[in-house]
Scaffold this active site. Structure first.
Site, PDB file in Angstrom:
ATOM      1  N   ASP A 215      -7.425  -4.016  14.471  1.00  0.00           N
ATOM      2  CA  ASP A 215      -8.800  -4.369  14.087  1.00  0.00           C
ATOM      3  C   ASP A 215      -8.821  -5.468  13.021  1.00  0.00           C
ATOM      4  O   ASP A 215      -9.836  -5.699  12.364  1.00  0.00           O
ATOM      5  CB  ASP A 215      -9.577  -3.133  13.606  1.00  0.00           C
ATOM      6  CG  ASP A 215      -8.943  -2.481  12.379  1.00  0.00           C
ATOM      7  OD1 ASP A 215      -7.913  -2.990  11.879  1.00  0.00           O
ATOM      8  OD2 ASP A 215      -9.472  -1.465  11.900  1.00  0.00           O
TER       9      ASP A 215
ATOM     10  N   HIS B  76      -7.247  -5.705  10.132  1.00  0.00           N
ATOM     11  CA  HIS B  76      -7.155  -5.405   8.698  1.00  0.00           C
ATOM     12  C   HIS B  76      -5.776  -5.782   8.169  1.00  0.00           C
ATOM     13  O   HIS B  76      -4.778  -5.656   8.869  1.00  0.00           O
ATOM     14  CB  HIS B  76      -7.468  -3.922   8.413  1.00  0.00           C
ATOM     15  CG  HIS B  76      -6.406  -2.955   8.839  1.00  0.00           C
ATOM     16  ND1 HIS B  76      -6.507  -2.175   9.972  1.00  0.00           N
ATOM     17  CD2 HIS B  76      -5.218  -2.632   8.279  1.00  0.00           C
ATOM     18  CE1 HIS B  76      -5.433  -1.409  10.080  1.00  0.00           C
ATOM     19  NE2 HIS B  76      -4.629  -1.679   9.068  1.00  0.00           N
TER      20      HIS B  76
ATOM     21  N   GLU C 168      -9.738  -2.353   5.229  1.00  0.00           N
ATOM     22  CA  GLU C 168     -10.355  -2.047   6.510  1.00  0.00           C
ATOM     23  C   GLU C 168     -11.558  -2.964   6.781  1.00  0.00           C
ATOM     24  O   GLU C 168     -12.063  -3.617   5.868  1.00  0.00           O
ATOM     25  CB  GLU C 168     -10.809  -0.585   6.511  1.00  0.00           C
ATOM     26  CG  GLU C 168      -9.680   0.418   6.263  1.00  0.00           C
ATOM     27  CD  GLU C 168      -8.751   0.599   7.440  1.00  0.00           C
ATOM     28  OE1 GLU C 168      -8.524  -0.364   8.197  1.00  0.00           O
ATOM     29  OE2 GLU C 168      -8.232   1.718   7.626  1.00  0.00           O
TER      30      GLU C 168
ATOM     31  N   ASP D 138       0.809  -1.220   0.000  1.00  0.00           N
ATOM     32  CA  ASP D 138       0.000   0.000   0.000  1.00  0.00           C
ATOM     33  C   ASP D 138       0.842   1.268   0.000  1.00  0.00           C
ATOM     34  O   ASP D 138       2.054   1.229   0.149  1.00  0.00           O
ATOM     35  CB  ASP D 138      -0.947   0.003   1.210  1.00  0.00           C
ATOM     36  CG  ASP D 138      -0.296  -0.575   2.469  1.00  0.00           C
ATOM     37  OD1 ASP D 138       0.925  -0.394   2.637  1.00  0.00           O
ATOM     38  OD2 ASP D 138      -0.990  -1.205   3.279  1.00  0.00           O
TER      39      ASP D 138
END
Length: 257
Positions: A141, A143, A148, A72
């Protein structure tokens, strides 16, 4: 699916680096046969990168015939900004090894047409023959890359709006100033990583323990995108003891055995 549990962060980093090193050496890359490696950024892989640099400097490992594809990049952050993933990769890894800069692929978050940039990235991966080993990290979380919670598990490289949890977690890199943290990023999709022949996910620290539990003990769930890798034929989760705090004793004993 394998879960490799090491004592601490340093041991987990070394295990991961040795694994990458061995996979490249066994592959015997050459002029017409490149090894393709997917790479993450963030705090977790730093120890692994340090070890790979060490193996390279000792003469045990060459990246001359390795192609890399990063997961990314932030949108709108100048490439030379200290917190861009271009800067991260060059400062922490690429400039210390013998990789050809033309073989190190990172998404351009300042491209005039962001969708075209994402499509071209997928095409480059395809032209390189796919990814041999995709290394990833995860957020608290669950991801993977910037996929996400709520991302499609068949997603491809695309533009993604970052979740508030991610923005808050990244604020520490921007002097704690939320207004400076990018809110969008280009990211490979869950489907892009699933296409790799092998996936290794690094998970360390107690703050990732609940995400590891969701990743391996519960079902596949698009709200915890890392859980998709339960369905990959060759996934290795590499973690330290702290990351196992939410797992059942039975699970830990099984994988340690």
């Amino acid at each position: 699916m394998r879960l490799v549990i090491l004592e601490d962060y340093d041991q987990a980093s070394e295990w991961a680096a040795k694994y990458i090193c061995n996979r490249i050496i066994q592959f015997k890359p050459s002029q017409g046969r490149y090894f393709t490696l997917g790479l993450p950024t963030g705090n977790t892989p730093l120890g692994c990168y340090r070890k790979l640099i060490e193996y390279h400097k000792k003469g045990d490992l060459s990246f001359k015939y390795v192609k890399t594809f990063n997961m990314d990049e932030y949108v709108g952050l100048p490439r030379n900004h200290p917190e861009s993933y271009h800067s991260y990769m060059w400062n922490n890894f690429f400039k210390h090894i013998d990789i050809d800069p033309n073989n190190a692929h990172i998404l351009d978050g300042n491209a005039p047409d962001l969708q075209a940039e994402c499509d071209a990235f997928e095409k480059k991966i395809e032209e390189a023959g796919g990814i041999d080993l995709f290394v990833g990290g995860i957020g608290p979380d669950g991801h993977i890359a910037f996929n996400e919670p709520g991302s499609s598990l068949s997603s491809r490289t695309r533009l993604k709006t970052l979740a508030m949890d991610t923005i808050l977690a990244n604020a520490k890199y921007f002097d704690g100033d939320l207004s400076k943290v990018p809110t969008m990023a280009l990211t490979v999709g869950v489907g892009t990583v699933m296409d790799a022949r092998e996936v290794m996910i690094l998970i360390t620290g107690a703050h990732k323990a609940f995400a590891l539990y969701k990743a391996i003990e519960e079902g596949v769930n698009h709200m915890w995108t890392v859980s998709a890798f339960q369905q990959h034929p060759r996934t290795i989760f590499v973690c330290d003891e702290d990351a196992t705090l939410e797992l059942r004793v039975k699970t830990v004993k099984y994988f340690k055995g």
